[in-house]
Every structure is written in structure tokens, then in C-alpha cells.
Design a protein around this motif. Structure first.
Motif, PDB file in Angstrom:
ATOM      1  N   ASP A  46       0.807  -1.208   0.000  1.00 34.74           N
ATOM      2  CA  ASP A  46       0.000   0.000   0.000  1.00 34.74           C
ATOM      3  C   ASP A  46       0.849   1.271   0.000  1.00 34.74           C
ATOM      4  O   ASP A  46       0.317   2.368   0.032  1.00 34.74           O
ATOM      5  CB  ASP A  46      -0.960   0.009   1.192  1.00 34.74           C
ATOM      6  CG  ASP A  46      -0.229  -0.023   2.521  1.00 34.74           C
ATOM      7  OD1 ASP A  46       0.953  -0.371   2.535  1.00 34.74           O
ATOM      8  OD2 ASP A  46      -0.867   0.292   3.544  1.00 34.74           O
ATOM      9  N   GLN A  47       2.150   1.133  -0.064  1.00 31.88           N
ATOM     10  CA  GLN A  47       3.052   2.282  -0.069  1.00 31.88           C
ATOM     11  C   GLN A  47       3.663   2.407  -1.466  1.00 31.88           C
ATOM     12  O   GLN A  47       4.816   2.085  -1.690  1.00 31.88           O
ATOM     13  CB  GLN A  47       4.130   2.103   0.984  1.00 31.88           C
ATOM     14  CG  GLN A  47       3.565   1.971   2.379  1.00 31.88           C
ATOM     15  CD  GLN A  47       4.628   1.540   3.373  1.00 31.88           C
ATOM     16  OE1 GLN A  47       5.773   1.321   3.019  1.00 31.88           O
ATOM     17  NE2 GLN A  47       4.229   1.406   4.626  1.00 31.88           N
ATOM     18  N   ILE A  48       2.878   2.903  -2.391  1.00 33.41           N
ATOM     19  CA  ILE A  48       3.311   2.980  -3.784  1.00 33.41           C
ATOM     20  C   ILE A  48       3.846   4.375  -4.060  1.00 33.41           C
ATOM     21  O   ILE A  48       3.190   5.370  -3.793  1.00 33.41           O
ATOM     22  CB  ILE A  48       2.139   2.656  -4.726  1.00 33.41           C
ATOM     23  CG1 ILE A  48       1.646   1.245  -4.463  1.00 33.41           C
ATOM     24  CG2 ILE A  48       2.548   2.826  -6.172  1.00 33.41           C
ATOM     25  CD1 ILE A  48       0.373   0.906  -5.180  1.00 33.41           C
ATOM     26  N   THR A  49       5.045   4.436  -4.609  1.00 35.22           N
ATOM     27  CA  THR A  49       5.651   5.699  -4.989  1.00 35.22           C
ATOM     28  C   THR A  49       6.029   5.618  -6.457  1.00 35.22           C
ATOM     29  O   THR A  49       6.783   4.742  -6.864  1.00 35.22           O
ATOM     30  CB  THR A  49       6.918   5.981  -4.163  1.00 35.22           C
ATOM     31  OG1 THR A  49       6.569   5.969  -2.779  1.00 35.22           O
ATOM     32  CG2 THR A  49       7.523   7.318  -4.535  1.00 35.22           C
ATOM     33  N   LEU A  50       5.474   6.509  -7.245  1.00 40.29           N
ATOM     34  CA  LEU A  50       5.790   6.556  -8.662  1.00 40.29           C
ATOM     35  C   LEU A  50       6.527   7.852  -8.953  1.00 40.29           C
ATOM     36  O   LEU A  50       6.105   8.926  -8.551  1.00 40.29           O
ATOM     37  CB  LEU A  50       4.510   6.497  -9.506  1.00 40.29           C
ATOM     38  CG  LEU A  50       3.671   5.246  -9.372  1.00 40.29           C
ATOM     39  CD1 LEU A  50       2.392   5.401 -10.165  1.00 40.29           C
ATOM     40  CD2 LEU A  50       4.441   4.040  -9.823  1.00 40.29           C
ATOM     41  N   GLU A  51       7.609   7.717  -9.674  1.00 37.81           N
ATOM     42  CA  GLU A  51       8.365   8.899 -10.089  1.00 37.81           C
ATOM     43  C   GLU A  51       8.166   9.067 -11.586  1.00 37.81           C
ATOM     44  O   GLU A  51       8.414   8.153 -12.354  1.00 37.81           O
ATOM     45  CB  GLU A  51       9.841   8.729  -9.763  1.00 37.81           C
ATOM     46  CG  GLU A  51      10.122   8.654  -8.283  1.00 37.81           C
ATOM     47  CD  GLU A  51      11.597   8.512  -7.986  1.00 37.81           C
ATOM     48  OE1 GLU A  51      12.422   8.786  -8.873  1.00 37.81           O
ATOM     49  OE2 GLU A  51      11.922   8.133  -6.874  1.00 37.81           O
ATOM     50  N   SER A  52       7.712  10.229 -11.988  1.00 37.90           N
ATOM     51  CA  SER A  52       7.469  10.452 -13.411  1.00 37.90           C
ATOM     52  C   SER A  52       8.725  11.014 -14.066  1.00 37.90           C
ATOM     53  O   SER A  52       9.476  11.791 -13.476  1.00 37.90           O
ATOM     54  CB  SER A  52       6.286  11.391 -13.608  1.00 37.90           C
ATOM     55  OG  SER A  52       6.595  12.650 -13.039  1.00 37.90           O
ATOM     56  N   GLU A  53       8.916  10.609 -15.300  1.00 37.27           N
ATOM     57  CA  GLU A  53      10.029  11.119 -16.102  1.00 37.27           C
ATOM     58  C   GLU A  53       9.619  12.485 -16.647  1.00 37.27           C
ATOM     59  O   GLU A  53       8.461  12.701 -16.988  1.00 37.27           O
ATOM     60  CB  GLU A  53      10.311  10.161 -17.251  1.00 37.27           C
ATOM     61  CG  GLU A  53      10.777   8.795 -16.813  1.00 37.27           C
ATOM     62  CD  GLU A  53      12.209   8.812 -16.298  1.00 37.27           C
ATOM     63  OE1 GLU A  53      13.011   9.627 -16.806  1.00 37.27           O
ATOM     64  OE2 GLU A  53      12.505   8.035 -15.384  1.00 37.27           O
TER      65      GLU A  53
END
Length: 60
Positions: A46-53
Motif C-alpha cells: 500500500d506504499q506505492i511511490t511513482l516517479e514520473s520522467e
């Protein structure tokens, strides 16, 4: 291990198969009712981290 379990189960082959299926379903039920809910707080799903380009506006 499975052969030893098969020899220990009582009855004919049909009875042994039914008891083996019942044991399997009980095992899966125990997992879903008690084990998985107990370990769920320790899992990071439940700890989702997305980094966008950074996007560029130039066409290819």
C-alpha cells in the motif's frame, strides 16, 4: 511427504481424495482468514511511490 499423507488417510481411494481436498481447502481457508490478514500490515503493497520522467515537447 504426499505418499506418507496418502497412506495415513483412512478409507478407499475416493475417500482419501475427498479428505485430501477437504484438508487442502481447510489449509487455504486458514491462510485467508488468519495468516494473510496478520502479515498484511508488514507488506509494503500500500506504499506505492511513482516517479514520473520529465516529458519533452519535441516530436520524434
Amino acid at each position: 511427504m504426499y505418499a506418507a499423507l496418502w497412506r495415513v488417510l483412512p478409507g478407499s481411494n475416493a475417500t482419501k481424495a475427498a479428505v485430501a481436498v477437504a484438508l487442502f481447502l481447510a489449509f487455504v481457508g486458514i491462510l485467508f482468514l488468519w495468516v494473510f490478514p496478520a502479515v498484511q500490515p508488514m507488506l509494503p503493497f500500500d506504499q506505492i511511490t511513482l516517479e514520473s520522467e520529465p516529458t519533452s515537447s519535441a516530436a520524434p
